[in-house]
Design a protein around this motif. Structure first.
Motif, PDB file in Angstrom:
ATOM      1  N   HIS A 171      32.353 -56.523  55.663  1.00  0.00           N
ATOM      2  CA  HIS A 171      33.540 -56.407  56.404  1.00  0.00           C
ATOM      3  C   HIS A 171      33.676 -57.595  57.465  1.00  0.00           C
ATOM      4  O   HIS A 171      33.409 -57.128  58.269  1.00  0.00           O
ATOM      5  CB  HIS A 171      33.558 -55.072  56.764  1.00  0.00           C
ATOM      6  CG  HIS A 171      35.695 -54.597  56.372  1.00  0.00           C
ATOM      7  ND1 HIS A 171      36.177 -53.874  57.685  1.00  0.00           N
ATOM      8  CD2 HIS A 171      36.487 -55.269  55.506  1.00  0.00           C
ATOM      9  CE1 HIS A 171      37.317 -54.099  56.723  1.00  0.00           C
ATOM     10  NE2 HIS A 171      37.607 -54.906  56.147  1.00  0.00           N
ATOM     11  N   LEU A 177      39.295 -55.617  60.704  1.00  0.00           N
ATOM     12  CA  LEU A 177      39.312 -53.431  60.819  1.00  0.00           C
ATOM     13  C   LEU A 177      40.524 -53.686  59.284  1.00  0.00           C
ATOM     14  O   LEU A 177      41.407 -54.268  59.101  1.00  0.00           O
ATOM     15  CB  LEU A 177      40.388 -53.012  62.041  1.00  0.00           C
ATOM     16  CG  LEU A 177      40.047 -53.441  62.839  1.00  0.00           C
ATOM     17  CD1 LEU A 177      40.424 -53.897  64.636  1.00  0.00           C
ATOM     18  CD2 LEU A 177      38.289 -53.016  63.291  1.00  0.00           C
ATOM     19  N   ASP A 178      40.341 -52.723  58.775  1.00  0.00           N
ATOM     20  CA  ASP A 178      41.557 -51.757  58.123  1.00  0.00           C
ATOM     21  C   ASP A 178      41.837 -50.844  58.347  1.00  0.00           C
ATOM     22  O   ASP A 178      41.564 -49.903  59.043  1.00  0.00           O
ATOM     23  CB  ASP A 178      40.668 -51.297  56.265  1.00  0.00           C
ATOM     24  CG  ASP A 178      40.548 -52.588  55.682  1.00  0.00           C
ATOM     25  OD1 ASP A 178      40.415 -53.840  56.024  1.00  0.00           O
ATOM     26  OD2 ASP A 178      38.972 -52.261  54.984  1.00  0.00           O
ATOM     27  N   HIS A 217      44.208 -55.389  56.520  1.00  0.00           N
ATOM     28  CA  HIS A 217      43.143 -56.109  56.910  1.00  0.00           C
ATOM     29  C   HIS A 217      43.455 -56.832  57.833  1.00  0.00           C
ATOM     30  O   HIS A 217      43.683 -57.795  58.108  1.00  0.00           O
ATOM     31  CB  HIS A 217      42.643 -56.923  55.655  1.00  0.00           C
ATOM     32  CG  HIS A 217      41.217 -57.364  55.907  1.00  0.00           C
ATOM     33  ND1 HIS A 217      40.255 -56.845  56.473  1.00  0.00           N
ATOM     34  CD2 HIS A 217      41.130 -58.308  56.194  1.00  0.00           C
ATOM     35  CE1 HIS A 217      38.968 -57.791  56.789  1.00  0.00           C
ATOM     36  NE2 HIS A 217      39.704 -58.872  56.644  1.00  0.00           N
TER      37      HIS A 217
HETATM   38 ZN   LIG Z   1      40.259 -54.895  54.800  1.00  0.00          ZN
END
Ligand SMILES: [Zn+2]
Length: 312
Positions: free
Chosen positions: A207, A210-211, A288
């Protein structure tokens, strides 16, 4: 015609001897005149001497005054220079104050970003040898003119050094303004940067940012000052805004439902650039968020000055 003659009798009272002196009128008058005019001549001579001394004193006084006014002028110029230096120093003091949290965020930026910001070449400082040379020259100088000249040179050196420092402070402040230091959205951090299990394939997946989960339409903020380089749809990112912060720094904001900026637009830290959505490969309403330096991923959490995103 024969001149008149006069006889002066001088009698001694004790002995009774009488002496007589016969003189003619011309020499008598001359002697009398000499006796009368001598003091006048002496007086006139003294007066003339005093006058010439006074003139000499006057001219030396005038040259001293001229010299004095030169020094007054030089002193005024120096104090003006010192005053302008003080202004620069005070100004620098005000500009160099940086929020400690933001300063820590700037410190965490990769070295190449910081070097780029500072131009890589710090202006040379006067060496210790140079400074002691100044000091010894200063003490060896006898003439006040030389001292003023040297002081002026020292002040000019300081002034140009201060201008260099001011330039560095401005560059550092620009880098601080360009450091992505705030949360881009209110909400809940649901995924960090790094390896995680792919929610679809179940395999290992990296990833890139950050989400932050939230509600549709919530504002998304630019995390630092910069210029919007992209605002459009791009694959898995969905509706994506990319902000170029300079110094090689870039932030990406994906899955947006809409944009409030256009490419080329300048933004400040905290400006709203779009609305939260679930476009692209989003599994739910979330933002995102990515930070890159020269294309390389940075961990956004390291640069944040606040602990947690505030839930709205
Ligand atoms: Zn993401």
């Amino acid at each position: 015609m024969a001149s008149r003659r006069y006889t002066i009798l001088i009698a001694d009272r004790t002995s009774g001897v009488v002496r007589r002196v016969t003189i003619s009128a011309g020499p008598a008058v001359a002697v009398a005149c000499a006796i009368v005019t001598l003091p006048v001549l002496i007086g006139t001579g003294a007066a003339w001497k005093a006058k010439s001394e006074a003139a000499a004193l006057y001219s030396s006084n005038q040259s001293l005054e001229a010299e004095n006014s030169n020094y007054r002028g030089a002193t005024a110029a120096l104090s003006e220079q010192i005053h302008s230096l003080q202004t620069v120093v005070a100004d620098l003091g005000a500009r160099s104050a940086l929020d400690p949290a933001l300063a820590r965020a700037v410190e965490k930026l990769p070295a190449f970003v910081k070097n780029r910001a500072m131009g890589g070449s710090a202006p040379a400082t006067a060496s210790v040898a140079q400074q002691s040379a100044y000091a010894s020259t200063l003490s060896a100088l006898a003439s006040p003119d030389d001292t003023f000249g040297l002081l002026r040179n020292v002040l000019e050196g300081l002034q140009s050094r201060l201008h260099d420092v001011r330039y560095m402070v401005e560059r550092r402040n620009a880098l601080a303004a360009a450091t992505p230091s705030i949360w881009p959205a209110h909400g809940w951090l649901t995924s960090r940067m790094g390896s995680r299990l792919d929610p679809v394939s179940g395999g290992d997946d990296f990833h890139a940012g950050l989400d932050i989960a939230g509600e549709k339409g919530q504002p998304i903020y630019a995390t630092a000052a910069g210029r919007v380089s992209q605002a459009g749809y791009q694959g898995g990112y969905g509706n994506l805004v990319v902000v170029d912060h300079g110094f090689g720094l870039e932030t990406k904001y994906g899955h947006l439902s809409s944009f409030t900026v256009k490419p080329g637009q300048g933004v400040k830290r905290g400006d709203v650039i779009g609305r939260l959505g679930a476009t692209g490969g989003a599994t739910g309403y979330n933002l995102h968020y990515e930070v890159r330096a020269n294309g390389r991923l940075l961990n956004p959490l390291q640069l944040l000055t606040q602990q947690k995103p505030r839930a709205q």
